[in-house]
Design an enzyme around this catalytic site. Structure first.
Site, PDB file in Angstrom:
ATOM      1  N   LYS A  35       0.816  -1.217   0.000  1.00  0.00           N
ATOM      2  CA  LYS A  35       0.000   0.000   0.000  1.00  0.00           C
ATOM      3  C   LYS A  35       0.853   1.271   0.000  1.00  0.00           C
ATOM      4  O   LYS A  35       0.503   2.253  -0.664  1.00  0.00           O
ATOM      5  CB  LYS A  35      -0.956  -0.001   1.193  1.00  0.00           C
ATOM      6  CG  LYS A  35      -0.300   0.157   2.554  1.00  0.00           C
ATOM      7  CD  LYS A  35      -1.326   0.212   3.665  1.00  0.00           C
ATOM      8  CE  LYS A  35      -0.669   0.362   5.020  1.00  0.00           C
ATOM      9  NZ  LYS A  35       0.108   1.622   5.150  1.00  0.00           N
ATOM     10  N   THR A  36       1.972   1.262   0.741  1.00  0.00           N
ATOM     11  CA  THR A  36       2.818   2.460   0.764  1.00  0.00           C
ATOM     12  C   THR A  36       3.404   2.719  -0.616  1.00  0.00           C
ATOM     13  O   THR A  36       3.494   3.865  -1.066  1.00  0.00           O
ATOM     14  CB  THR A  36       3.943   2.301   1.804  1.00  0.00           C
ATOM     15  OG1 THR A  36       3.375   2.035   3.080  1.00  0.00           O
ATOM     16  CG2 THR A  36       4.781   3.568   1.889  1.00  0.00           C
ATOM     17  N   GLU A 221      -4.082   4.298   5.719  1.00  0.00           N
ATOM     18  CA  GLU A 221      -4.755   3.636   6.844  1.00  0.00           C
ATOM     19  C   GLU A 221      -6.147   4.232   7.072  1.00  0.00           C
ATOM     20  O   GLU A 221      -6.545   4.553   8.200  1.00  0.00           O
ATOM     21  CB  GLU A 221      -3.915   3.744   8.125  1.00  0.00           C
ATOM     22  CG  GLU A 221      -2.506   3.205   8.015  1.00  0.00           C
ATOM     23  CD  GLU A 221      -2.441   1.679   8.006  1.00  0.00           C
ATOM     24  OE1 GLU A 221      -3.502   1.030   7.919  1.00  0.00           O
ATOM     25  OE2 GLU A 221      -1.327   1.136   8.077  1.00  0.00           O
ATOM     26  N   GLN A 251      -8.373  -4.871   8.701  1.00  0.00           N
ATOM     27  CA  GLN A 251      -7.353  -4.483   9.679  1.00  0.00           C
ATOM     28  C   GLN A 251      -7.803  -3.300  10.529  1.00  0.00           C
ATOM     29  O   GLN A 251      -6.977  -2.585  11.092  1.00  0.00           O
ATOM     30  CB  GLN A 251      -6.032  -4.159   8.971  1.00  0.00           C
ATOM     31  CG  GLN A 251      -5.399  -5.354   8.292  1.00  0.00           C
ATOM     32  CD  GLN A 251      -3.997  -5.054   7.793  1.00  0.00           C
ATOM     33  OE1 GLN A 251      -3.035  -4.988   8.549  1.00  0.00           O
ATOM     34  NE2 GLN A 251      -3.884  -4.865   6.477  1.00  0.00           N
ATOM     35  N   ARG A 606       1.348 -10.903  10.411  1.00  0.00           N
ATOM     36  CA  ARG A 606       2.659 -10.329  10.742  1.00  0.00           C
ATOM     37  C   ARG A 606       3.773 -11.316  10.397  1.00  0.00           C
ATOM     38  O   ARG A 606       4.935 -10.924  10.272  1.00  0.00           O
ATOM     39  CB  ARG A 606       2.771 -10.008  12.236  1.00  0.00           C
ATOM     40  CG  ARG A 606       1.803  -8.983  12.808  1.00  0.00           C
ATOM     41  CD  ARG A 606       1.707  -7.743  11.983  1.00  0.00           C
ATOM     42  NE  ARG A 606       0.603  -7.838  11.022  1.00  0.00           N
ATOM     43  CZ  ARG A 606       0.426  -7.024   9.991  1.00  0.00           C
ATOM     44  NH1 ARG A 606       1.294  -6.074   9.749  1.00  0.00           N
ATOM     45  NH2 ARG A 606      -0.601  -7.169   9.177  1.00  0.00           N
TER      46      ARG A 606
END
Length: 721
Positions: A35-36, A221, A251, A606
């Protein structure tokens, strides 16, 4: 035009998002889907291809770390500075707007930002002024209430005057709090966001200016936005087709602190011309880990829906360990960690994730016993430490004598003979005359309203602040900080502190001087505020940041909430039991249970290579012993992705068949797990582990007085109880 540097590194879905035409865009970005990268390349596309000026870009995220990462990646991709872009956190950008428009926002130009602890201190003083008992009206609860109302855009005047006694009293407290903040020129973190919304809503010319300036608005986010954050984003972008948001409804795990998952669902209603793009290719985890995450989250209703996948293969099976108790769980996890390290793995590639902070103690004890370095993620951050906050309070008073929170913090730090009675008298005069504590103190000294000793001590404090301010007028920022550290008495205080880590506190004060030396005033983008005031604002905003510092090479322990945004090669998700995870409070609340499931999804994703899921058949937590059932989340994982690990044996295991004691009778030994035994030297204990056979058979026993011991059965002479 060559756009290969922007487009080539992207997959098809990422490329679609980056090059999408002007319209409201919702990018549904799964965990580890890049996403970044999409946000950064979208900004680059708009500048290089669409011809926008960096001046026209606004990008908002939630942590200073994320904002810094975004800025550095944009600079690297385009080879241009990012000063002209507004890239920062919601709170940081809100602060920037209010500094530029303090008058329109009905704020003094020298307003100061309170962090959470200073806000709490102010509330405690307020309660004392209202003669309210803190036992009946807990300051933390009031702080939570006030911030919660502000997050929803609710002022004290908007609250109904009726209602029960609690509601009426909270309205009175909230009104008094607002009046005190206004008088002192102080605003809290929640006020930053609310005041910006009111600034844009009530000043059409200001709103029009920023609508024309920010031709493209990007949000990271998005699922974590609260009501007021989404409200001012809508003000900036409604009708302009220029909102690009990236988020993941799976999330959304911060509902307890005001995040509204409804925002990501309402986006499609509020922006009917929107385009939805899903990022489902995962670049982090193996296929088995993603399969577990997909199957668990599929049990939530109302999702926008996506299916994570990877082309990196299925990888190792997920390991499931059923511990006898929490000590056995900690022993198992740490032994696996030691094995990982012995095989060349790094400690900082390992994370132990848990639902409750109270679970960390057993792991900490075991890690210390075995000499494995570790750190509990989320400990006190630099600007949260008491010695740093004391130095900053002196600096705040030098900048603004009417900062009541700072006055209260250091009026008697170091101790200078100003007692609680004197401070109470100053508060009383301040309330009677509607002035700051500083003004009240000056008045009391001038009119001899204090005893000789108290008057001299208070005058000494006021003169000290004036002296520090005068000495610092022409000094560089770091020299101002150094003057405060050395001449305020703090340096001497911690030099003489032999019991409370005085040396560590001195090092922290030295680091504060270094932080001031490295502070980049130009990067703040402001030229209408002093360097000291910008540094103080920076400190307050950093103290409120949800991110901790970088770690050394050590095992990392953290709550599942803290783990969001991080990744590790080896992850232990522990305490997978009903009532613990999912939490007891969520068992009868479908909405909260769904957030717990999203938290599980976050925890699982994670892990990059190996994932261990652990639960205990008995657990002592919060002083109570219980015999919980395994978490329902374990039963939602496909059987083919998981194996049970027990002692040295590994057997295929279906989560659907998880029972209270899935490992009974794995050993042919006359001793069983959980059996009580007695030893002539160590006394009574409980069997935790059994290994080997014949003459090599050994057991681990947790003795009541002697602790954990490994004993060879051929020589131990144990007695069954």
């Amino acid at each position: 035009m060559d756009v290969s540097t922007i487009i080539n590194p992207l997959n098809d879905a990422q490329r679609e998002a980056v090059s999408a035409p002007d319209r409201p865009i919702l990018v549904l970005a799964g965990a580890g889907s890049g996403k970044t990268r999409v946000l950064v390349h979208r900004i680059a596309w708009q500048i290089q291809v669409m011809g926008l000026s960096p001046h026209n870009i606004l990008a908002v995220t939630f942590t200073n770390k994320a904002a810094k990462e975004m800025r550095s990646r944009v600079e690297a991709l385009l080879n241009i500075p990012t000063q002209a872009m507004w890239i920062g956190t919601f709170h940081g950008l809100a602060h920037r707007l209010l500094r530029r428009h303090a008058r329109q926002a009905n704020l003094p130009e020298t307003f100061q930002v309170m962090d959470s602890s200073d806000q709490l201190r102010l509330i405690k003083r307020l309660l004392a002024g209202l003669s309210l008992d803190e036992a009946q009206w807990p300051p933390k609860q009031i702080q939570w209430y006030i911030n919660g109302q502000k997050d929803e855009g609710v002022r004290a005047k908007h609250l109904p005057e009726g209602g029960d006694m609690f509601q009426r009293q909270m309205r009175v407290i909230y009104l008094a709090y607002e009046e005190l903040c206004e008088r002192s020129g102080l605003i809290d973190f929640a006020e930053l966001l609310l005041r910006v919304h009111e600034l844009l809503r009530d000043n059409p010319e200001v709103l029009a200016f920023y609508q024309l300036r920010f031709l493209q608005v990007h949000v990271d986010e998005f699922q974590d936005t609260n009501t007021i954050q989404y409200a001012w984003l809508r003000l900036l972008t409604t009708g302009r087709d220029n909102l690009f948001v990236v988020g993941d409804d799976d999330q959304s795990i911060y509902g307890w602190r005001g995040a509204r998952i409804e925002n990501i669902y309402n986006f499609q209603k509020h922006f009917p011309s929107h385009q939805l793009i899903k990022l489902e290719q995962n670049y982090r985890s193996t296929g088995n880990i993603l399969s577990a995450a997909n199957h668990i989250i599929a049990n939530n209703d109302g999702r926008l829906g996506k299916q994570l996948w990877t082309d990196a293969g299925q990888g190792d099976l997920i390991s499931l360990y059923a511990a006898f108790n929490e000590q056995d769980e900690a022993y198992f996890v740490v032994e696996r960690i030691r094995s990982w390290i012995s095989e060349g793995g790094l400690r900082n590639d390992i994370a132990i994730l848990y639902r409750s902070n109270a679970q960390s103690r057993q792991f900490e004890e075991r890690l210390m016993t075995t000499g494995v370095p570790y750190r509990v993620y989320g400990g006190l951050r630099f600007f949260d430490r008491a010695e740093i906050k004391n130095a900053l309070a002196y600096l705040r008073l030098m900048s603004n004598r009417h900062d009541d929170a700072s006055f209260e913090r250091v009026v008697n730090v170091p101790t200078r003979g100003i007692g609680l009675k004197t401070v109470d008298d100053i508060r009383l005069v301040a309330r009677e005359h509607g002035v700051s504590l500083w003004t009240a103190a000056v008045e009391m000294i001038g009119h001899n309203r204090l005893s000789g000793r108290a008057r001299n001590a208070l005058a000494g404090f006021l003169n000290l602040v004036e002296h520090l301010s005068a000495l610092s007028v022409d000094l560089a920022l770091f020299e101002k900080v150094k003057v405060v550290v050395e001449l305020s008495g703090l340096l001497e205080l911690y030099k003489n502190d032999k019991l409370e880590r005085g040396e560590e506190k001195l090092e922290n004060l030295e680091e504060l001087v270094n932080a001031a030396r490295l502070f980049d005033y130009a990067e703040s983008g402001e030229d209408n505020l002093s360097e000291l005031d910008m540094f103080l604002a920076h400190a307050a905003l950093e103290a409120g940041d949800a991110q901790a510092d970088e770690f050394d090479d050590c095992v990392q322990l953290m709550t599942l909430h803290s783990a969001k945004g991080l990744e590790f090669k080896l992850v232990f998700l522990v305490g997978m039991e009903e009532g613990l995870f999912p939490s007891m409070q969520s068992l009868d609340d479908p909405k909260r249970l769904e957030e717990e499931r999203r938290l599980c999804y976050v925890g699982i994703t994670r892990a990059r290579r190996q994932l261990y899921l652990c639960y205990s058949e008995s657990r002592k937590l919060y002083g109570r012993e219980s015999y919980p059932r395994p978490s329902r989340f374990l039963r939602e994982i496909p059987a083919e992705t998981i194996q049970e690990v027990r002692l040295r044996a590994q057997i295929s295991h279906s989560p659907a068949a998880v029972k209270a004691n899935p490992a009974a009778a794995l050993s042919e030994s006359k001793f069983k797990l959980g059996q009580r035994v007695s030893h002539e030297k160590f006394g009574e204990g409980v069997v935790l582990q059994i290994e080997g056979d014949g003459s090599q058979e050994k057991v681990q026993i947790n003795f009541k007085d002697a602790g954990l011991k490994w004993l060879m059965l051929a020589y131990a002479k144990l007695e069954l109880l």
